[in-house]
Design a protein around this motif. Structure first.
Motif, PDB file in Angstrom:
ATOM      1  N   PRO A  19       0.802  -1.581   0.074  1.00  0.00           N
ATOM      2  CA  PRO A  19      -0.148  -0.121  -0.097  1.00  0.00           C
ATOM      3  C   PRO A  19       0.710   1.698   0.372  1.00  0.00           C
ATOM      4  CG  PRO A  19       0.138  -0.654   1.869  1.00  0.00           C
ATOM      5  CD  PRO A  19       0.642  -2.283   0.965  1.00  0.00           C
ATOM      6  N   LEU A  20       0.441   2.525  -0.946  1.00  0.00           N
ATOM      7  CA  LEU A  20       1.260   3.475  -0.926  1.00  0.00           C
ATOM      8  C   LEU A  20       0.463   4.513  -0.209  1.00  0.00           C
ATOM      9  CD1 LEU A  20       2.948   2.185  -4.210  1.00  0.00           C
ATOM     10  CD2 LEU A  20       3.878   2.852  -2.302  1.00  0.00           C
ATOM     11  N   SER A  21       1.342   5.412   0.274  1.00  0.00           N
ATOM     12  CA  SER A  21       1.008   7.236   0.894  1.00  0.00           C
ATOM     13  C   SER A  21       1.066   7.824  -0.773  1.00  0.00           C
ATOM     14  CB  SER A  21       1.380   7.681   2.035  1.00  0.00           C
ATOM     15  OG  SER A  21       0.858   6.608   2.984  1.00  0.00           O
ATOM     16  N   HIS A  22       0.679   8.856  -0.742  1.00  0.00           N
ATOM     17  CA  HIS A  22       1.937   9.757  -1.796  1.00  0.00           C
ATOM     18  C   HIS A  22       2.908  10.631  -0.737  1.00  0.00           C
ATOM     19  CE1 HIS A  22      -2.866  10.177  -2.043  1.00  0.00           C
ATOM     20  NE2 HIS A  22      -2.679  10.936  -3.345  1.00  0.00           N
ATOM     21  N   VAL A  23       2.666  10.632   0.301  1.00  0.00           N
ATOM     22  CA  VAL A  23       4.561  11.051   0.797  1.00  0.00           C
ATOM     23  C   VAL A  23       4.832  10.746   1.747  1.00  0.00           C
ATOM     24  CG1 VAL A  23       5.790  13.358   1.562  1.00  0.00           C
ATOM     25  CG2 VAL A  23       4.347  13.544  -0.668  1.00  0.00           C
ATOM     26  N   SER A  24       5.962  10.112   1.934  1.00  0.00           N
ATOM     27  CA  SER A  24       6.346   9.530   3.645  1.00  0.00           C
ATOM     28  C   SER A  24       7.443  10.819   4.231  1.00  0.00           C
ATOM     29  CB  SER A  24       7.093   8.519   3.326  1.00  0.00           C
ATOM     30  OG  SER A  24       8.005   8.123   4.493  1.00  0.00           O
ATOM     31  N   ARG A  66      -7.608  14.375  -1.099  1.00  0.00           N
ATOM     32  CA  ARG A  66      -7.224  14.189   0.287  1.00  0.00           C
ATOM     33  C   ARG A  66      -5.538  13.739  -0.234  1.00  0.00           C
ATOM     34  NH1 ARG A  66      -7.288  10.793   4.770  1.00  0.00           N
ATOM     35  NH2 ARG A  66      -7.426  11.913   6.371  1.00  0.00           N
ATOM     36  N   ALA A  67      -4.628  14.636   0.608  1.00  0.00           N
ATOM     37  CA  ALA A  67      -3.226  14.144   0.529  1.00  0.00           C
ATOM     38  C   ALA A  67      -3.297  12.496   1.693  1.00  0.00           C
ATOM     39  CB  ALA A  67      -2.378  14.338   0.344  1.00  0.00           C
ATOM     40  N   ARG A  68      -3.019  11.622   0.922  1.00  0.00           N
ATOM     41  CA  ARG A  68      -2.392  10.204   1.639  1.00  0.00           C
ATOM     42  C   ARG A  68      -0.667  10.675   2.491  1.00  0.00           C
ATOM     43  NH1 ARG A  68      -4.251   7.632  -2.157  1.00  0.00           N
ATOM     44  NH2 ARG A  68      -2.024   6.672  -2.561  1.00  0.00           N
ATOM     45  N   VAL A  69      -0.442  11.075   3.894  1.00  0.00           N
ATOM     46  CA  VAL A  69       0.973  11.357   4.783  1.00  0.00           C
ATOM     47  C   VAL A  69       0.948  10.774   5.111  1.00  0.00           C
ATOM     48  CG1 VAL A  69       2.028  13.517   4.642  1.00  0.00           C
ATOM     49  CG2 VAL A  69       0.952  13.761   3.154  1.00  0.00           C
ATOM     50  N   SER A  70       1.835   9.951   5.714  1.00  0.00           N
ATOM     51  CA  SER A  70       2.398   9.720   7.046  1.00  0.00           C
ATOM     52  C   SER A  70       3.506   9.750   7.023  1.00  0.00           C
ATOM     53  CB  SER A  70       2.849   7.654   6.202  1.00  0.00           C
ATOM     54  OG  SER A  70       3.524   7.523   5.702  1.00  0.00           O
ATOM     55  N   ALA A 256       4.885   5.245   0.322  1.00  0.00           N
ATOM     56  CA  ALA A 256       4.511   6.613  -0.253  1.00  0.00           C
ATOM     57  C   ALA A 256       5.790   6.498  -1.255  1.00  0.00           C
ATOM     58  CB  ALA A 256       4.888   7.934   0.351  1.00  0.00           C
ATOM     59  N   TYR A 257       4.730   6.882  -2.587  1.00  0.00           N
ATOM     60  CA  TYR A 257       5.767   7.509  -3.555  1.00  0.00           C
ATOM     61  C   TYR A 257       6.764   7.723  -3.964  1.00  0.00           C
ATOM     62  CZ  TYR A 257       0.970   5.585  -5.935  1.00  0.00           C
ATOM     63  OH  TYR A 257      -0.224   5.647  -6.331  1.00  0.00           O
ATOM     64  N   GLU A 293       2.241   1.885 -12.177  1.00  0.00           N
ATOM     65  CA  GLU A 293       0.460   1.247 -12.607  1.00  0.00           C
ATOM     66  C   GLU A 293       0.133   1.938 -11.749  1.00  0.00           C
ATOM     67  OE1 GLU A 293      -1.716  -2.384 -13.460  1.00  0.00           O
ATOM     68  OE2 GLU A 293       0.039  -2.716 -13.462  1.00  0.00           O
ATOM     69  N   ARG A 294      -0.230   2.018 -10.511  1.00  0.00           N
ATOM     70  CA  ARG A 294      -0.489   3.047  -9.776  1.00  0.00           C
ATOM     71  C   ARG A 294      -0.979   4.120  -9.061  1.00  0.00           C
ATOM     72  NH1 ARG A 294      -0.090   0.730  -2.998  1.00  0.00           N
ATOM     73  NH2 ARG A 294      -0.225  -1.282  -4.677  1.00  0.00           N
ATOM     74  N   SER A 295       0.152   4.660  -9.824  1.00  0.00           N
ATOM     75  CA  SER A 295       0.805   6.085 -10.050  1.00  0.00           C
ATOM     76  C   SER A 295      -0.445   6.601 -11.106  1.00  0.00           C
ATOM     77  CB  SER A 295       2.013   6.562 -10.332  1.00  0.00           C
ATOM     78  OG  SER A 295       2.643   6.420 -10.788  1.00  0.00           O
ATOM     79  N   ALA A 296      -0.170   5.949 -12.417  1.00  0.00           N
ATOM     80  CA  ALA A 296      -1.007   6.680 -13.373  1.00  0.00           C
ATOM     81  C   ALA A 296      -2.397   6.375 -13.244  1.00  0.00           C
ATOM     82  CB  ALA A 296      -0.644   5.775 -14.450  1.00  0.00           C
TER      83      ALA A 296
END
Length: 318
Positions: A19-24, A66-70, A256-257, A293-296
């Motif tokens: 699973p991925l956040s936008h930013v770590s 909404r950004a996913r940031v961890s 994250a990406y 693929e997921r980022s696209a």
């Protein structure tokens, strides 16, 4: 008789996705001397970090979603052991909370060397693919033999110069991807003193970046995976604390990406070295494809270069 060989598809290692956040967002990567200086030093650090955390969150959400940031924090228990998790971690979390910050994931730097019985640093070392500079003569031993990795060509040794005909007595080092002028760096990856390998801080930091980007695999499986840590009681020994723990049950994914780190300025040369290393690591191609693929699908822009996925803020400080 047929010579065909039948193989179960389950016998082939399958690269698992994560699973991925936008930013770590790394809230700190401090050494034991920082903790030894007391809560005041930690408070000063988090006071400097707080404004940049808000800026990173705002930038990550700029596309209207909404950004996913961890958030994460790395403690050095590899080069120096100081205090205990039971004494140190509650103070760290309290100072972060006092400055309005939440640490979602807490990692031990020794986990970037070995985690869950897997030599993660060694796995990354086996994936080093050096970029030979144009015109190199092959006289430089490979990084895996000498433990040094450069972003260009070193100055030739005196012995090499004497053996060559019609060459000047000195030649400067050159950066492979220089923009007119070179910024040459030669990074020590490890040393083998007393028949024991000690990985360098830049190399472990490069492993840390790859883990946060979701690009570390061992036999197809993700490594350095977070383990939930219920409650606020911590062990008396660092070895009894998992390499990476999840402190916030509702946190966005650890990987994250992109990664972003807010660090004291003394880390600048270390992170420059990290970029040199990341530029010469051949990461799992399937893992890269999964992220692309997921980022696209999400409409998230992710740089092709691994090193370009890491962002930094360096603040003046001790």
């Amino acid at each position: 008789m047929s010579d065909a060989v039948f193989r179960e598809t389950t016998a082939e290692p399958r690269t698992q996705s994560v699973p991925l956040s936008h930013v770590s967002l790394e809230l700190g990567h401090l050494y034991m001397e920082d903790f030894e200086a007391g809560p005041e030093r930690l408070g000063e650090h988090f006071a400097m970090v707080r404004p940049w955390v808000e800026a990173v969150r705002g930038t990550a959400a700029a596309n209207g979603k909404r950004a996913r940031v961890s958030t994460c924090f790395l403690i050095d228990d590899y080069f120096t052991r100081f205090s205990t998790p039971a004494e140190l971690v509650p103070v760290l979390l309290a100072e972060a909370e006092r400055h309005g910050l939440t640490i979602d994931y807490l990692a031990r730097e020794s986990g970037c060397a070995v985690a869950d019985g897997i030599g993660i640093a060694e796995v990354v070392e086996h994936r080093l693919v050096e970029s030979p500079p144009p015109g190199s003569d092959g006289s430089r031993p490979p990084a895996r033999e000498i433990g040094w990795l450069a972003n260009g060509e070193r100055t030739p040794g005196v012995e090499s110069l004497e053996a060559m005909a019609n060459v000047p007595s000195w030649r400067p080092p050159t950066e492979t991807a220089a923009r007119r002028h070179s910024v040459f760096m030669d990074v020590e990856l490890w040393d083998d003193l007393d028949q024991r390998r000690t990985w360098s801080c830049p190399f472990l930091a490069a492993v840390w970046q790859l883990a946060r980007m979701g690009l570390l695999r061992y036999r197809g499986e993700p490594v350095l995976r977070p383990k939930p840590w219920p409650g606020k009681d911590f062990p008396r020994s660092w070895d009894d604390l998992p390499p990476l723990i999840q402190l916030n049950a509702t946190a966005a994914p650890f990987c994250a990406y992109r990664t972003h780190s807010v660090l004291p300025s003394r880390f600048l040369p270390v992170e420059h070295a990290v970029r040199v290393i990341l530029g010469q690591v051949e990461v799992d191609a399937v893992a890269l494809g999964q992220i692309a693929e997921r980022s696209a699908r999400e409409g998230v822009s992710v740089p092709d270069g691994i090193a370009d996925r890491a962002g930094y803020v360096f603040y003046p400080g001790p």
